[in-house]
Scaffold this motif. Structure first.
Motif: not given
Length: 137
Positions: A115-130
């Motif tokens: 759950n924590r890893a998914f949250k982190i990945a969602k945040d990072v991927l969103s940042e990577m998408d601008g």
């Protein structure tokens, strides 16, 4: 059996692999921030992790990236999870790969870790998408 490369050769190979996975800006920041105190640690991870393990033949950078993400998530190393999610832009690991790795984490290391890893990945991927991180929406 082939002769093992010497330390200097492993370090040079490690620096090349580290830069190709994490990017020059990250590695430059880490090297610039190194002091007499933690410089030996920076040298160690470049030589051992990147020059010995990541530089080995047999697995692609994508495969190593997927395994690394799963291990870091399972161990709860949040900053490293974020760093290695960013690195997928250089390793070829896809968003589907990240999802599959974290699904394995849920089963083998626990739902809270995944759950924590998914949250982190969602945040990072969103940042990577601008975009903004999930908590900023």
């Amino acid at each position: 059996m082939d002769e093992a490369p010497d330390n200097a050769t492993r370090y040079r190979a490690g620096l090349t692999v580290r830069r190709s996975v994490l990017g020059d800006p990250h590695v430059d920041r880490a090297e610039d921030a190194a002091t007499d105190f933690d410089g030996p640690f920076q040298h160690l991870i470049t030589e051992a992790a990147w020059g010995t393990v990541w530089a080995r033949p047999g697995w692609t950078k994508r495969e190593r990236s997927i395994v690394t993400l799963a291990l870091l998530a399972a161990l709860g190393h949040d900053e490293e999870v974020a760093l290695h999610v960013r690195a997928t832009a250089n390793t070829g690991a896809t968003r589907d790969d990240i999802c599959e790795a974290f699904l394995h984490v849920a089963i083998y290391a626990g739902v809270p870790a995944a759950n924590r890893a998914f949250k982190i990945a969602k945040d990072v991927l969103s940042e990577m998408d601008g975009g903004e991180g999930a908590d900023d929406r």
